[in-house]
Enzyme design. Structure first.
Site, short mmCIF file in Angstrom:
data_model
loop_
_atom_site.label_atom_id
_atom_site.label_comp_id
_atom_site.label_asym_id
_atom_site.label_seq_id
_atom_site.Cartn_x
_atom_site.Cartn_y
_atom_site.Cartn_z
N GLY A 129 -7.59 1.39 0.93
CA GLY A 129 -6.59 1.50 1.99
C GLY A 129 -5.62 2.60 1.64
O GLY A 129 -5.43 2.91 0.45
N GLN A 174 2.02 7.61 1.68
CA GLN A 174 1.48 7.83 0.32
C GLN A 174 1.03 9.28 0.12
O GLN A 174 0.88 9.74 -1.01
CB GLN A 174 0.30 6.90 0.05
CG GLN A 174 0.71 5.43 -0.07
CD GLN A 174 -0.49 4.58 -0.42
OE1 GLN A 174 -1.20 4.13 0.46
NE2 GLN A 174 -0.73 4.38 -1.70
N CYS A 223 -2.46 -0.32 -6.32
CA CYS A 223 -1.99 0.65 -5.33
C CYS A 223 -2.21 2.06 -5.87
O CYS A 223 -1.90 2.32 -7.04
CB CYS A 223 -0.50 0.42 -5.06
SG CYS A 223 0.19 1.59 -3.90
N LEU A 224 -2.71 2.94 -5.02
CA LEU A 224 -2.94 4.32 -5.45
C LEU A 224 -1.63 5.01 -5.83
O LEU A 224 -1.64 5.98 -6.59
CB LEU A 224 -3.64 5.12 -4.34
CG LEU A 224 -5.08 4.68 -4.02
CD1 LEU A 224 -5.58 5.40 -2.79
CD2 LEU A 224 -6.00 4.93 -5.21
N HIS A 280 -0.42 -4.83 3.04
CA HIS A 280 0.00 -3.90 1.98
C HIS A 280 0.32 -2.52 2.56
O HIS A 280 1.35 -1.93 2.25
CB HIS A 280 -1.12 -3.83 0.94
CG HIS A 280 -0.89 -2.88 -0.20
ND1 HIS A 280 -0.80 -3.30 -1.52
CD2 HIS A 280 -0.79 -1.53 -0.24
CE1 HIS A 280 -0.61 -2.24 -2.29
NE2 HIS A 280 -0.61 -1.15 -1.54
N GLU A 281 -0.56 -2.04 3.45
CA GLU A 281 -0.35 -0.70 4.04
C GLU A 281 0.84 -0.71 5.01
O GLU A 281 1.59 0.26 5.07
CB GLU A 281 -1.61 -0.21 4.77
CG GLU A 281 -2.88 -0.14 3.94
CD GLU A 281 -2.74 0.50 2.58
OE1 GLU A 281 -1.80 1.30 2.37
OE2 GLU A 281 -3.56 0.19 1.70
N HIS A 293 3.89 -0.29 3.11
CA HIS A 293 4.10 1.12 2.78
C HIS A 293 4.83 1.82 3.93
O HIS A 293 5.80 2.55 3.73
CB HIS A 293 2.76 1.84 2.57
CG HIS A 293 2.23 1.76 1.17
ND1 HIS A 293 2.96 2.13 0.06
CD2 HIS A 293 1.02 1.36 0.70
CE1 HIS A 293 2.22 1.97 -1.03
NE2 HIS A 293 1.04 1.49 -0.67
NI NI Z 1 -0.62 0.95 -1.86
#
Ligand code: NI
Length: 193
Positions: free
Chosen positions: A46, A51, A108-109, A150-151, A154
């Site tokens: 995702g 991000q 998370c990236l 989660h997204e 963000h």
């Molecule tokens: Ni994330």
């Protein structure tokens, strides 16, 4: 398509609320393509636009980045149970109802190398638009629901480590700042959203 740089927490862009998308044009669709390329390269499942430094309410999900379900009936069945069919983009997404509770070990990236347990709703109903502005509604369960929540966090300027204790969060923050300074941000991890 082009790969975009992923911003690492505590970069301020990750703490900023993204704006609603009003124009569904080719530039938007190019950006979505770039996000998919960036996520695939980073082996994420995702990704939210902030991000990659873009403050627009765009999120993408691909729960099967290696296309494993094609040869794995159990995984295919699991994805189906979660309500997941294919990689998708959700623009201006809103959760209209949520049910139950699920605890998932999230990564998370933007916080590479860190996974922590977070409580989320087990299922969510979401309304959103596709990249052409066409509205749709979906119901997501399990990891699919976790990923969307989660997204959406963000896009609201919230990173999953903010659910942790201040002590844990501060330790992670110091680790990220140090890794960034030393250019040793760990980019290899399994499931990151
Ligand atoms: Ni994330």
């Amino acid at each position: 398509m082009a790969k975009l740089p992923i911003h690492i927490w505590p970069d301020p862009v990750l703490s900023t609320r993204a704006d609603e998308v009003k124009v569904f044009d080719d530039a938007l669709r190019t950006m979505v393509g770039d996000m998919f390329e960036t996520m695939a390269d980073a082996r994420g499942i995702g990704l939210a636009a902030n991000q990659v430094g873009i403050l627009q309410r765009v999120l993408i999900v691909d729960l099967d980045p290696e296309n494993d379900a094609a040869g794995d009936p159990e995984l295919a069945e699991q994805l189906k149970e979660w309500g997941y069919e294919k990689p998708m983009v959700l623009i201006n997404a809103e959760i209209t109802s949520s049910h139950g509770k699920i605890t998932w070990e999230e990564g998370c990236l933007s916080v590479p190398g860190v996974t922590e347990k977070v409580d989320r709703a087990e299922s969510v109903t979401v309304k959103a638009c596709d990249e052409f502005g066409k509205p749709f509604t979906l119901e997501a369960h399990g990891l699919f629901a976790v990923c969307i929540q989660h997204e959406l966090d963000h896009l609201n300027g919230r990173v999953f480590v903010e659910y942790l204790s201040k002590l844990k969060r501060d330790l992670i923050k110091r680790r990220m700042i140090k890794a960034k300074a030393e250019h040793t941000v760990n980019e290899t991890q399994t499931v990151s959203i």
